[in-house]
Design an enzyme around this catalytic site. Structure first.
Site, PDB file in Angstrom:
ATOM      1  N   TRP A 105       0.826  -1.217   0.000  1.00  0.00           N
ATOM      2  CA  TRP A 105       0.000   0.000   0.000  1.00  0.00           C
ATOM      3  C   TRP A 105       0.853   1.257   0.000  1.00  0.00           C
ATOM      4  O   TRP A 105       0.456   2.277  -0.566  1.00  0.00           O
ATOM      5  CB  TRP A 105      -0.995   0.002   1.160  1.00  0.00           C
ATOM      6  CG  TRP A 105      -2.042  -1.064   1.012  1.00  0.00           C
ATOM      7  CD1 TRP A 105      -2.264  -2.121   1.848  1.00  0.00           C
ATOM      8  CD2 TRP A 105      -3.003  -1.195  -0.062  1.00  0.00           C
ATOM      9  NE1 TRP A 105      -3.295  -2.892   1.360  1.00  0.00           N
ATOM     10  CE2 TRP A 105      -3.771  -2.359   0.205  1.00  0.00           C
ATOM     11  CE3 TRP A 105      -3.289  -0.451  -1.206  1.00  0.00           C
ATOM     12  CZ2 TRP A 105      -4.802  -2.786  -0.637  1.00  0.00           C
ATOM     13  CZ3 TRP A 105      -4.321  -0.880  -2.050  1.00  0.00           C
ATOM     14  CH2 TRP A 105      -5.061  -2.029  -1.755  1.00  0.00           C
ATOM     15  N   ASP A 175      -2.051   6.781   6.184  1.00  0.00           N
ATOM     16  CA  ASP A 175      -3.065   5.856   5.689  1.00  0.00           C
ATOM     17  C   ASP A 175      -3.396   4.907   6.839  1.00  0.00           C
ATOM     18  O   ASP A 175      -2.598   4.043   7.191  1.00  0.00           O
ATOM     19  CB  ASP A 175      -2.499   5.092   4.485  1.00  0.00           C
ATOM     20  CG  ASP A 175      -3.418   3.975   4.002  1.00  0.00           C
ATOM     21  OD1 ASP A 175      -4.543   3.852   4.515  1.00  0.00           O
ATOM     22  OD2 ASP A 175      -2.995   3.229   3.087  1.00  0.00           O
ATOM     23  N   LYS A 199     -12.681  -1.678   6.146  1.00  0.00           N
ATOM     24  CA  LYS A 199     -12.044  -2.549   7.133  1.00  0.00           C
ATOM     25  C   LYS A 199     -12.662  -2.352   8.516  1.00  0.00           C
ATOM     26  O   LYS A 199     -13.113  -3.305   9.116  1.00  0.00           O
ATOM     27  CB  LYS A 199     -10.533  -2.278   7.198  1.00  0.00           C
ATOM     28  CG  LYS A 199      -9.723  -3.006   6.146  1.00  0.00           C
ATOM     29  CD  LYS A 199      -9.522  -2.268   4.877  1.00  0.00           C
ATOM     30  CE  LYS A 199      -8.810  -3.081   3.825  1.00  0.00           C
ATOM     31  NZ  LYS A 199      -8.067  -2.254   2.892  1.00  0.00           N
TER      32      LYS A 199
HETATM   33  C1  LIG Z   1      -7.420  -1.752   1.837  1.00  0.00           C
HETATM   34  C2  LIG Z   1      -6.358  -0.754   1.926  1.00  0.00           C
HETATM   35  C3  LIG Z   1      -6.220   0.265   0.971  1.00  0.00           C
HETATM   36  C4  LIG Z   1      -7.079   0.351  -0.264  1.00  0.00           C
HETATM   37  O1  LIG Z   1      -8.363   0.749  -0.007  1.00  0.00           O
HETATM   38  P1  LIG Z   1      -9.363   1.085  -1.213  1.00  0.00           P
HETATM   39  O2  LIG Z   1     -10.538   1.644  -0.466  1.00  0.00           O
HETATM   40  O3  LIG Z   1      -9.650  -0.199  -1.914  1.00  0.00           O
HETATM   41  O4  LIG Z   1      -8.730   2.064  -2.087  1.00  0.00           O
HETATM   42  C5  LIG Z   1      -5.215   1.191   1.168  1.00  0.00           C
HETATM   43  N1  LIG Z   1      -4.404   1.139   2.227  1.00  0.00           N
HETATM   44  C6  LIG Z   1      -4.512   0.166   3.161  1.00  0.00           C
HETATM   45  C7  LIG Z   1      -3.587   0.163   4.323  1.00  0.00           C
HETATM   46  C8  LIG Z   1      -5.483  -0.808   3.032  1.00  0.00           C
HETATM   47  O5  LIG Z   1      -5.587  -1.781   3.954  1.00  0.00           O
END
Ligand SMILES: *Cc1c(COP(=O)(O)O)cnc(C)c1O
Length: 365
Positions: A105, A175, A199
């Site tokens: 990521w 993030d 999540k």
């Molecule tokens: C799942 C995830 C993403 C991507 O999320 P999207 O909503 O599909 O763009 C980005 N960063 C992390 C840490 C993730 O777990």
């Protein structure tokens, strides 16, 4: 297969949503607050939806403790949209943008930064397939960076930062997609936090964003307005017709979190849940965890059978799935097994998994 009950879902995302939340949404589906229609069918500027949005924002503020200096937004497009939006707004030519490379990521985020400016990887754990968190000392960080990017919890590799070393004066961007609201944290320390909702907060397609207003104001003004944070702040998350149903569900999850006892309670529950699983993994040579002990994630438990016996892992996944323990296959970049145990994943689910592992080990050890 086919189940006539809710199973234990260990999927990394979209992930488990609390059953109580789904039941509440079901009960309100046809007739929301006596409006005679569903929340999906009403104007995003109706008084009912005003209430939904205001409540979601205020509950999020209450849970995180962020005050007036920060804006709280529910934006479409998820986390990867933020990978683009953050650099668009804040990467400046002639300055580096610092990034801590902890795998997948952050590599995706890095690619977007590189399109717009100079990327500086200030630390990386790529040498050992991202199985640990690279140490960060202030002297490695640029003094004039556009910002510093972290991923707090590495969903695929199963590592999680507990503290965030930063450079004074450099904005801190994080993030938090896969561990947002899973623990207590000084959320106000960050200039920009974003999290894909699927999540820990609700359904997919939404990013929850917490941004320091003054930082948003410093963003570029010569990019299309829809990509400017300041415009979304002005529009109160309703610059466009937002995902009203998704925001409504996020609001219900936030209410649920509060009713559970908030982030302090979540943190201790999450420590307990992950603890059971790691204890099991560490208890015999049958199981192994590739992640350095002190860096292990409480959200995504990554592990292997007999240091990577793929045939046995395949058998484990199939038998677990038939027993109602689904989503245990590791990400294709790591292989093996992964149990994602976010806030909404019930303690009984983790206990059931540990029991199943016990029996599987006895039968196959
Ligand atoms: C799942 C995830 C993403 C991507 O999320 P999207 O909503 O599909 O763009 C980005 N960063 C992390 C840490 C993730 O777990």
């Amino acid at each position: 297969m086919g189940f006539d009950r809710r199973i234990f879902n260990f999927s990394a995302g979209p992930a488990t949503i609390p059953t109580e939340v789904l039941e509440k949404a079901q009960s309100e589906l046809l007739n929301f607050q006596s409006a005679g229609m569903s929340v999906m069918e009403m104007s995003h500027r109706s008084k009912e939806f005003d209430g939904v949005l205001e409540k979601a924002e205020s509950t999020l503020r209450e849970l995180t403790g962020v005050g007036d200096e920060h804006a709280v937004l529910f934006l479409q497009g998820g986390a990867q949209h933020q990978f683009a939006m953050a650099p668009l707004n804040f990467v400046e030519k002639g300055r580096p943008t610092d990034l801590v490379q902890t795998g997948y990521w952050t590599q995706k985020a890095a690619k977007e930064i590189e399109l717009l400016g100079e990327l500086k990887v200030v630390a990386s754990s790529e040498d050992k397939n991202f199985s640990y968190l690279p140490p960060i000392t202030p002297d490695r960080l640029s003094e004039n960076a556009s910002y510093l990017h972290y991923c707090s919890n590495n969903t695929i590799f199963g590592t999680q930062y507990r503290e965030f070393v930063r450079q004074a004066g450099v904005p801190l961007v994080c993030d938090m997609s896969s561990d947002f609201l899973s623990r207590q944290l000084n959320f106000s320390d960050f200039d920009l936090i974003f999290a894909g909702a699927q999540k820990n907060v609700g359904p997919s397609g939404i990013a929850v964003v917490i941004i320091r207003k003054e930082f948003a104001e410093r963003g570029r003004k010569d990019i299309p307005s829809f990509f400017q944070y300041r415009e979304h702040i002005k529009g109160g998350s309703r610059l466009n017709t937002p995902n009203t149903w998704g925001i409504y569900l996020c609001g219900l999850v936030l209410d649920w979190l509060k009713a559970q006892g908030g982030l302090a309670k979540m943190e201790s529950l999450n420590q307990e849940k992950a603890g059971w699983l790691y204890d099991k993994i560490d208890s015999s040579d049958f199981w192994s965890c590739p992640v350095r002990k002190e860096d292990r994630s409480l959200m995504n438990v990554v592990y292997r059978i007999k240091d990577g016996d793929e045939a046995l892992e395949k058998k484990f996944i199939a038998e677990a799935s038939a027993a109602g323990l689904s989503g245990l296959k590791g990400h294709r970049h790591v292989g093996g097994l992964r149990a994602s145990i976010y806030n909404a994943h019930p303690a009984e689910g983790v206990k059931a998994l540990v029991q199943f592992m016990d029996a599987f080990e006895k039968a196959n050890g």
